[in-house]
Design a protein around this motif. Structure first.
Motif, PDB file in Angstrom:
ATOM      1  N   LEU A 123      63.279  29.374 -16.311  1.00 58.62           N
ATOM      2  CA  LEU A 123      63.723  30.765 -16.276  1.00 58.62           C
ATOM      3  C   LEU A 123      62.705  31.699 -15.641  1.00 58.62           C
ATOM      4  CD1 LEU A 123      65.666  31.094 -19.649  1.00 58.62           C
ATOM      5  CD2 LEU A 123      66.551  30.645 -17.360  1.00 58.62           C
ATOM      6  N   GLU A 124      61.423  31.469 -15.836  1.00 64.54           N
ATOM      7  CA  GLU A 124      60.411  32.326 -15.201  1.00 64.54           C
ATOM      8  C   GLU A 124      60.440  32.147 -13.681  1.00 64.54           C
ATOM      9  OE1 GLU A 124      57.796  35.080 -14.209  1.00 64.54           O
ATOM     10  OE2 GLU A 124      58.709  34.885 -16.182  1.00 64.54           O
ATOM     11  N   GLN A 125      60.601  30.914 -13.224  1.00 64.32           N
ATOM     12  CA  GLN A 125      60.705  30.681 -11.775  1.00 64.32           C
ATOM     13  C   GLN A 125      61.978  31.310 -11.222  1.00 64.32           C
ATOM     14  OE1 GLN A 125      60.297  26.484 -11.050  1.00 64.32           O
ATOM     15  NE2 GLN A 125      58.073  26.537 -11.222  1.00 64.32           N
ATOM     16  N   LEU A 126      63.076  31.222 -11.971  1.00 65.36           N
ATOM     17  CA  LEU A 126      64.325  31.843 -11.538  1.00 65.36           C
ATOM     18  C   LEU A 126      64.147  33.356 -11.431  1.00 65.36           C
ATOM     19  CD1 LEU A 126      67.291  31.811 -10.755  1.00 65.36           C
ATOM     20  CD2 LEU A 126      67.865  31.666 -13.187  1.00 65.36           C
ATOM     21  N   PHE A 127      63.458  33.957 -12.384  1.00 61.56           N
ATOM     22  CA  PHE A 127      63.174  35.384 -12.339  1.00 61.56           C
ATOM     23  C   PHE A 127      62.439  35.734 -11.043  1.00 61.56           C
ATOM     24  CE2 PHE A 127      60.803  39.240 -13.310  1.00 61.56           C
ATOM     25  CZ  PHE A 127      61.691  39.992 -14.059  1.00 61.56           C
ATOM     26  N   GLN A 128      61.437  34.944 -10.687  1.00 59.45           N
ATOM     27  CA  GLN A 128      60.653  35.183  -9.471  1.00 59.45           C
ATOM     28  C   GLN A 128      61.499  34.980  -8.209  1.00 59.45           C
ATOM     29  OE1 GLN A 128      57.745  36.698  -9.452  1.00 59.45           O
ATOM     30  NE2 GLN A 128      57.936  36.713 -11.687  1.00 59.45           N
ATOM     31  N   ILE A 129      62.403  34.015  -8.236  1.00 55.16           N
ATOM     32  CA  ILE A 129      63.305  33.791  -7.102  1.00 55.16           C
ATOM     33  C   ILE A 129      64.178  35.032  -6.882  1.00 55.16           C
ATOM     34  CG2 ILE A 129      65.362  32.484  -6.371  1.00 55.16           C
ATOM     35  CD1 ILE A 129      63.979  29.994  -7.663  1.00 55.16           C
ATOM     36  N   VAL A 130      64.727  35.565  -7.960  1.00 57.81           N
ATOM     37  CA  VAL A 130      65.582  36.759  -7.856  1.00 57.81           C
ATOM     38  C   VAL A 130      64.763  37.941  -7.341  1.00 57.81           C
ATOM     39  CG1 VAL A 130      67.017  38.399  -9.139  1.00 57.81           C
ATOM     40  CG2 VAL A 130      67.216  35.944  -9.595  1.00 57.81           C
ATOM     41  N   LYS A 131      63.516  38.072  -7.771  1.00 59.18           N
ATOM     42  CA  LYS A 131      62.653  39.152  -7.272  1.00 59.18           C
ATOM     43  C   LYS A 131      62.439  39.008  -5.759  1.00 59.18           C
ATOM     44  CE  LYS A 131      61.219  41.984  -9.313  1.00 59.18           C
ATOM     45  NZ  LYS A 131      61.932  43.270  -9.520  1.00 59.18           N
ATOM     46  N   ARG A 132      62.289  37.794  -5.270  1.00 55.73           N
ATOM     47  CA  ARG A 132      62.126  37.577  -3.820  1.00 55.73           C
ATOM     48  C   ARG A 132      63.409  37.893  -3.063  1.00 55.73           C
ATOM     49  NH1 ARG A 132      59.070  32.206  -4.978  1.00 55.73           N
ATOM     50  NH2 ARG A 132      57.006  33.018  -5.417  1.00 55.73           N
ATOM     51  N   ILE A 133      64.543  37.535  -3.648  1.00 57.11           N
ATOM     52  CA  ILE A 133      65.829  37.892  -3.036  1.00 57.11           C
ATOM     53  C   ILE A 133      65.927  39.409  -2.943  1.00 57.11           C
ATOM     54  CG2 ILE A 133      68.341  37.937  -3.401  1.00 57.11           C
ATOM     55  CD1 ILE A 133      68.014  35.096  -4.654  1.00 57.11           C
ATOM     56  N   GLU A 134      65.585  40.094  -4.028  1.00 54.80           N
ATOM     57  CA  GLU A 134      65.609  41.557  -4.038  1.00 54.80           C
ATOM     58  C   GLU A 134      64.692  42.119  -2.953  1.00 54.80           C
ATOM     59  OE1 GLU A 134      64.431  45.335  -6.902  1.00 54.80           O
ATOM     60  OE2 GLU A 134      63.628  43.349  -7.347  1.00 54.80           O
ATOM     61  N   GLU A 135      63.479  41.609  -2.889  1.00 52.59           N
ATOM     62  CA  GLU A 135      62.505  42.106  -1.915  1.00 52.59           C
ATOM     63  C   GLU A 135      63.036  41.977  -0.489  1.00 52.59           C
ATOM     64  OE1 GLU A 135      58.220  40.641  -0.246  1.00 52.59           O
ATOM     65  OE2 GLU A 135      58.524  40.533  -2.412  1.00 52.59           O
ATOM     66  N   PHE A 136      63.623  40.824  -0.189  1.00 54.92           N
ATOM     67  CA  PHE A 136      64.116  40.596   1.171  1.00 54.92           C
ATOM     68  C   PHE A 136      65.400  41.377   1.442  1.00 54.92           C
ATOM     69  CE2 PHE A 136      66.599  38.244   4.348  1.00 54.92           C
ATOM     70  CZ  PHE A 136      65.726  38.324   5.413  1.00 54.92           C
ATOM     71  N   TRP A 137      66.440  41.130   0.639  1.00 51.49           N
ATOM     72  CA  TRP A 137      67.769  41.675   0.925  1.00 51.49           C
ATOM     73  C   TRP A 137      67.900  43.157   0.635  1.00 51.49           C
ATOM     74  CZ3 TRP A 137      71.242  39.599   3.945  1.00 51.49           C
ATOM     75  CH2 TRP A 137      71.170  38.228   4.189  1.00 51.49           C
ATOM     76  N   LEU A 138      67.103  43.683  -0.291  1.00 53.27           N
ATOM     77  CA  LEU A 138      67.225  45.095  -0.647  1.00 53.27           C
ATOM     78  C   LEU A 138      66.003  45.906  -0.260  1.00 53.27           C
ATOM     79  CD1 LEU A 138      68.880  44.350  -4.061  1.00 53.27           C
ATOM     80  CD2 LEU A 138      70.025  45.284  -2.047  1.00 53.27           C
ATOM     81  N   GLY A 139      65.000  45.243   0.321  1.00 49.39           N
ATOM     82  CA  GLY A 139      63.801  45.940   0.737  1.00 49.39           C
ATOM     83  C   GLY A 139      63.538  45.854   2.228  1.00 49.39           C
ATOM     84  N   ILE A 140      63.725  44.676   2.794  1.00 48.19           N
ATOM     85  CA  ILE A 140      63.405  44.458   4.204  1.00 48.19           C
ATOM     86  C   ILE A 140      64.647  44.577   5.091  1.00 48.19           C
ATOM     87  CG2 ILE A 140      62.581  42.733   5.869  1.00 48.19           C
ATOM     88  CD1 ILE A 140      60.750  41.672   3.611  1.00 48.19           C
ATOM     89  N   VAL A 141      65.726  43.961   4.687  1.00 42.39           N
ATOM     90  CA  VAL A 141      66.948  43.909   5.478  1.00 42.39           C
ATOM     91  C   VAL A 141      67.637  45.275   5.485  1.00 42.39           C
ATOM     92  CG1 VAL A 141      69.277  42.888   5.553  1.00 42.39           C
ATOM     93  CG2 VAL A 141      67.297  41.458   5.023  1.00 42.39           C
ATOM     94  N   THR A 142      68.217  45.639   6.623  1.00 36.30           N
ATOM     95  CA  THR A 142      69.072  46.809   6.709  1.00 36.30           C
ATOM     96  C   THR A 142      70.512  46.340   6.507  1.00 36.30           C
ATOM     97  OG1 THR A 142      67.556  47.878   8.241  1.00 36.30           O
ATOM     98  CG2 THR A 142      69.811  48.742   8.151  1.00 36.30           C
ATOM     99  N   LEU A 143      71.121  46.783   5.433  1.00 34.93           N
ATOM    100  CA  LEU A 143      72.475  46.358   5.094  1.00 34.93           C
ATOM    101  C   LEU A 143      73.497  47.313   5.684  1.00 34.93           C
ATOM    102  CD1 LEU A 143      71.912  45.446   1.342  1.00 34.93           C
ATOM    103  CD2 LEU A 143      72.179  43.863   3.253  1.00 34.93           C
ATOM    104  N   PRO A 144      74.694  46.797   6.009  1.00 37.30           N
ATOM    105  CA  PRO A 144      75.750  47.680   6.523  1.00 37.30           C
ATOM    106  C   PRO A 144      76.239  48.614   5.428  1.00 37.30           C
ATOM    107  CG  PRO A 144      76.625  45.494   6.144  1.00 37.30           C
ATOM    108  CD  PRO A 144      75.149  45.422   5.886  1.00 37.30           C
ATOM    109  N   ILE A 145      76.627  49.804   5.820  1.00 38.86           N
ATOM    110  CA  ILE A 145      77.196  50.770   4.887  1.00 38.86           C
ATOM    111  C   ILE A 145      78.676  50.878   5.217  1.00 38.86           C
ATOM    112  CG2 ILE A 145      77.185  53.175   4.141  1.00 38.86           C
ATOM    113  CD1 ILE A 145      74.224  53.266   4.946  1.00 38.86           C
ATOM    114  N   GLU A 146      79.503  50.804   4.185  1.00 45.78           N
ATOM    115  CA  GLU A 146      80.966  50.846   4.393  1.00 45.78           C
ATOM    116  C   GLU A 146      81.379  52.146   5.021  1.00 45.78           C
ATOM    117  OE1 GLU A 146      84.106  51.380   1.206  1.00 45.78           O
ATOM    118  OE2 GLU A 146      84.188  49.226   1.594  1.00 45.78           O
TER     119      GLU A 146
END
Length: 146
Positions: A123-146
């Protein structure tokens, strides 16, 4: 114009209550800056995305975290259905699943999943994986806006 993090909606499609809680905790570690909707049923996911029934007022998610192993309509079916729909296909989908089977990985990319991440059983590793997903997809990537 870029949306602020508080306006970002993340749809978590996960049937494990423990994993759902951990994913929410990881994403909201910084005082709940994202709106998170968690659904475990594929039919409800499609109702949410199409704003049907109980979800008539739903807003389009900015990101979907999708487990493949769901009861009923599984994640593969959902991925195929979402990516086949012109109104939904732009929503980035992170396949976040316990399976490390080559066939699942290949199929997910063939169905146009945006990335494939294997969940840790720790579970601790899973927590860290989700944090990395957040960092990339919600911090670095520019997402489309509807």
């Amino acid at each position: 114009m870029e949306e602020s993090p508080a306006q970002r909606l993340i749809l978590v499609v996960e049937d494990s209550p423990d994993h759902t809680r951990l994913i929410k905790d990881a994403l909201n570690e910084k005082s709940g800056q994202y709106q998170i909707v968690a659904l475990a049923d594929g039919v409800k996911v499609m109702d949410f995305l199409h704003r049907r029934g109980h979800y008539a007022d739903a807003i389009r998610p900015d990101l979907i975290l999708l487990d493949l192993n769901l009861s009923g309509k599984d994640g593969r079916e959902l991925l195929a259905e979402i990516k086949a729909d012109p109104k939904l296909r732009r929503i980035p989908i992170v396949v976040l699943t316990i399976s490390d089977h080559e066939e699942d990985i290949f199929t997910s990319y063939a169905l146009q999943g945006n990335c494939y991440v294997v969940k840790s059983s720790d579970l601790e590793q899973l927590f860290q994986i989700v944090k990395r997903i957040e960092e990339f997809w919600l911090g670095i990537v520019t997402l489309p806006i509807e």
